[in-house]
Enzyme design. Structure first.
Site, short mmCIF file in Angstrom:
data_model
loop_
_atom_site.label_atom_id
_atom_site.label_comp_id
_atom_site.label_asym_id
_atom_site.label_seq_id
_atom_site.Cartn_x
_atom_site.Cartn_y
_atom_site.Cartn_z
N ARG A 1 -17.16 27.98 54.45
CA ARG A 1 -17.36 26.62 53.95
C ARG A 1 -16.14 25.74 54.18
O ARG A 1 -16.22 24.63 54.70
CB ARG A 1 -17.68 26.67 52.45
CG ARG A 1 -19.11 27.08 52.14
CD ARG A 1 -19.26 27.24 50.65
NE ARG A 1 -20.65 27.52 50.28
CZ ARG A 1 -21.01 28.12 49.16
NH1 ARG A 1 -20.08 28.52 48.32
NH2 ARG A 1 -22.27 28.32 48.89
N GLU B 1 2.87 34.60 42.73
CA GLU B 1 2.88 33.29 42.07
C GLU B 1 2.90 33.46 40.56
O GLU B 1 2.34 34.42 40.04
CB GLU B 1 1.64 32.49 42.48
CG GLU B 1 1.57 32.16 43.96
CD GLU B 1 0.32 31.37 44.32
OE1 GLU B 1 -0.44 30.99 43.40
OE2 GLU B 1 0.09 31.11 45.51
N ALA C 1 -6.87 23.51 44.93
CA ALA C 1 -8.04 23.21 44.11
C ALA C 1 -7.71 22.22 42.99
O ALA C 1 -8.53 22.01 42.09
CB ALA C 1 -8.59 24.50 43.50
N HIS D 1 0.41 25.69 44.99
CA HIS D 1 -1.00 26.09 44.89
C HIS D 1 -1.87 24.95 44.37
O HIS D 1 -2.54 25.05 43.35
CB HIS D 1 -1.16 27.33 43.98
CG HIS D 1 -2.40 28.10 44.30
ND1 HIS D 1 -2.49 29.48 44.16
CD2 HIS D 1 -3.63 27.71 44.74
CE1 HIS D 1 -3.70 29.89 44.50
NE2 HIS D 1 -4.40 28.83 44.83
N ALA E 1 -5.00 29.15 51.77
CA ALA E 1 -6.02 30.13 51.38
C ALA E 1 -5.47 31.15 50.38
O ALA E 1 -5.64 31.01 49.17
CB ALA E 1 -6.57 30.82 52.61
N ARG E 2 -4.78 32.17 50.89
CA ARG E 2 -4.23 33.23 50.04
C ARG E 2 -2.87 33.62 50.59
O ARG E 2 -2.70 33.81 51.81
CB ARG E 2 -5.15 34.46 50.03
CG ARG E 2 -6.51 34.22 49.39
CD ARG E 2 -6.40 34.02 47.88
NE ARG E 2 -7.72 33.95 47.24
CZ ARG E 2 -8.41 32.84 47.09
NH1 ARG E 2 -7.93 31.70 47.55
NH2 ARG E 2 -9.60 32.86 46.49
N ASP F 1 0.76 26.41 50.80
CA ASP F 1 0.32 26.06 49.44
C ASP F 1 0.20 27.30 48.56
O ASP F 1 0.09 27.18 47.34
CB ASP F 1 -1.02 25.34 49.50
CG ASP F 1 -1.52 24.90 48.14
OD1 ASP F 1 -0.76 24.22 47.42
OD2 ASP F 1 -2.67 25.26 47.77
N ASP G 1 -14.30 33.71 63.59
CA ASP G 1 -14.84 34.36 62.40
C ASP G 1 -16.03 35.20 62.85
O ASP G 1 -17.08 34.64 63.18
CB ASP G 1 -15.27 33.34 61.35
CG ASP G 1 -15.60 33.98 60.00
OD1 ASP G 1 -16.08 35.13 59.98
OD2 ASP G 1 -15.36 33.33 58.97
#
Length: 547
Positions: A162, A273, A294, A291, A243-244, A268, A182
């Site tokens: 997404r 963390e 979101a 981070h 992302a991660r 980010d 992907d």
């Protein structure tokens, strides 16, 4: 009689819902239209344990840990709403055993994350944070911070779910060429978005001026961008990670920045963390944010509202769209269907491990025999869950698996036939990838309905499934099985059972035949061992799967 006549008309007692964390006013107001809502913001663990038993529903974000002991205190609880993407802070198994529905808000932050990626992309190209710091520090250094245009540059996207697709749409609007990789997205989806499909991650490394990560955080993706990957990139490539943190090896990125291989980075997320002291924080060509992917008012309200919608649906019998554990097997069918749920999920995990193509276009599930007389839609979904689990940004569940497949351009096909040779019931799961297909088959044996694997890579055998399974394909000549056993023994890997099969209808001479060996073990087989055996003359491929 007079006292009784003064009593107002009876109204059914409204259900009670606890909002344990701040989910935003829109979500709270939506809940209050249906339920009595209490705000438990700032409650201690002890207070939550003492009072959670009063509520039929609860809304949380990430701070509240709904573990098994806390769930055991929730005697009335029927629904959990997680105002966010994951459910890592909820013991889903414990909730499922108690019949509690757990739902999240998987689409709440996708726009926010995509926009933050674009913000960092632009800032990285035009040195915005560095120029701001210089000017507010009393310096006018116009020539020092000259940047580059995004127009006609190539953006490489690793992970085309997404968020990756939303980033692609936005990058195309800036005149960028976009290439994405992907293997869990159908080839048609790339064409629909207008993005070049890479058949391997190396194609992205070789072409991209900017690389952005949008992968799930799994054992397979940890350390995805390491020294080896960065060495394959174009000189001066710029790296983004919204992302991660574990997707990127920090020390390898630092080394690549030091020698100029990487021209800049925007981060980010981090491996640990919160973090305020990091080796990359002092680099003039590295942009960092805490981070914030979101972190917008809209995303917070959207997550709370979507989670509230799911709790309302769960408590009122409505249609749920993001539950991760909806009990979908009717009690009267449990004895017949329940054992097949696990079998279908395992077959999905096995078949996807064998796929060698660069996309998934179709997942086909065939039910044969008596099981075909039942409503097998749930079983087909569990096979799909096995295929997708660990390969999407969000957790895959019964409710959202078909939607996730659809947005990735993956077609789900279910067929049923009441006739089957040799077995009472048979399940086949096939993945079509371009012009190639891979199929596995399985069944249940005995009064305890033990799952058995019957077909892999076109070869037939019969082996009871365990949690650890390894498969090899090799030339059918003497000594091959012994080589595998010797190698496993040298690495201290105990074999539980093994089976070998070949296509007995193959007219080719025995010495030219290909054989398949399936092994179950007590513990996972390291990938290094698989690679060592696959490199032996005569071996064609090897895979290992944890079910």
């Amino acid at each position: 009689m007079t006292a009784l006549s003064a009593v107002p008309d009876y109204e059914p007692t409204r259900l009670r819902v606890l909002v344990a964390e701040n989910i935003g006013d829109p979500g709270i107001e939506l809940l209050r239209e249906r339920f009595d809502v209490d705000l438990g913001l700032g409650w201690t663990r002890e207070e939550l344990e003492n009072r959670i038993g009063e509520y039929e529903g609860i809304l949380i974000r990430s701070a509240t840990k709904l573990d098994a002991p806390l769930i055991a205190c929730a005697g009335k609880l029927r629904a959990v709403g997680r105002a966010g993407v994951g459910v890592d802070n909820v013991d889903v198994d414990a909730a499922t055993k108690r019949g509690i529905i757990v739902a999240n808000a998987p689409q709440s932050n996708v726009i926010t994350a995509a926009e933050h990626t674009m913000a960092l992309l632009l800032a990285l190209a035009r040195n915005v944070p560095q120029a701001h710091a210089s000017l507010t520090g009393g310096k006018w250094e116009r020539s020092k911070f000259s940047g580059i245009e995004l127009n006609e540059k190539t953006l490489g996207i690793l992970g085309f779910g997404r968020i990756g697709q939303l980033v692609a749409h936005r990058a195309l609007a800036f005149g960028m060429h976009v290439i994405a990789y992907d293997p869990f997205v159908g080839a048609e989806r790339y064409r629909e978005v207008g993005v070049e499909k890479a058949d391997s991650r190396d194609e992205v490394y070789a072409a991209a001026d900017f690389i952005t990560l949008h992968l799930p955080n799994t054992a397979d993706t940890k350390g995805w961008l390491d020294a080896g990957a960065l060495a394959k990139c174009k000189d001066g490539v710029r790296i983004l990670n919204v992302a991660r943190g574990p997707l990127l090896v920090d020390a390898d990125l630092q080394a690549a920045l030091d020698r100029g291989k990487v021209g800049g980075a925007a981060l980010d997320v981090f491996s640990s963390e919160p973090v305020t002291d990091h080796p990359l924080f002092g680099y003039p060509n590295v942009i960092v944010t805490p981070h914030l992917g979101a972190s917008t008012a809209e995303a917070t309200d959207r997550a709370g509202y979507q989670a509230a919608e799911q709790v309302i649906a769960a408590l009122t019998g409505g249609v749920m769209t993001s539950a991760v554990n909806v009990p979908a097997i009717a009690p009267e069918d449990m004895d017949v269907l329940a054992p097949f749920v696990s079998l279908c999920g395992r077959l999905g995990k096995i078949v996807i491990a064998l796929v060698e193509g660069s996309s998934i276009d179709r997942v086909r599930i065939e039910f044969m025999g008596r099981i075909a007389e039942r409503d097998t839609r749930l079983l087909a979904i569990h096979a799909l869950i096995g295929v997708l689990s660990g390969h999407t940004e969000e957790d895959v569940g019964v409710v959202n698996a078909p939607a996730l497949a659809e947005e990735r351009g993956i077609e789900l096909v279910e067929t049923k036939t009441s006739t089957v040779r040799d077995y009472t019931d048979l399940v086949r799961v096939t993945v079509d990838s371009g012009k190639s297909s891979v199929r596995v088959a399985g069944t249940l044996h005995g009064v305890r309905s033990r799952p058995h694997l019957l077909e892999v890579w076109g070869q037939r055998f019969d082996l009871e499934l365990e949690n650890q399974i390894t498969v090899f394909r090799y030339r059918d000549v003497p000594g091959m099985i012994g080589r595998v056993g010797t190698c496993f023994g040298e690495h201290g890997i105990n074999i539980v059972a093994t089976a070998a099969g070949r296509d007995t209808d193959d007219p080719v001479a025995d010495q030219a035949r290909v054989q398949v060996m399936v092994i179950t073990t007590d513990e996972p087989v390291p990938h290094e061992v698989i690679e060592q055996i696959a490199a032996i003359d005569g071996f064609e491929a090897g895979r290992t799967v944890t079910l």
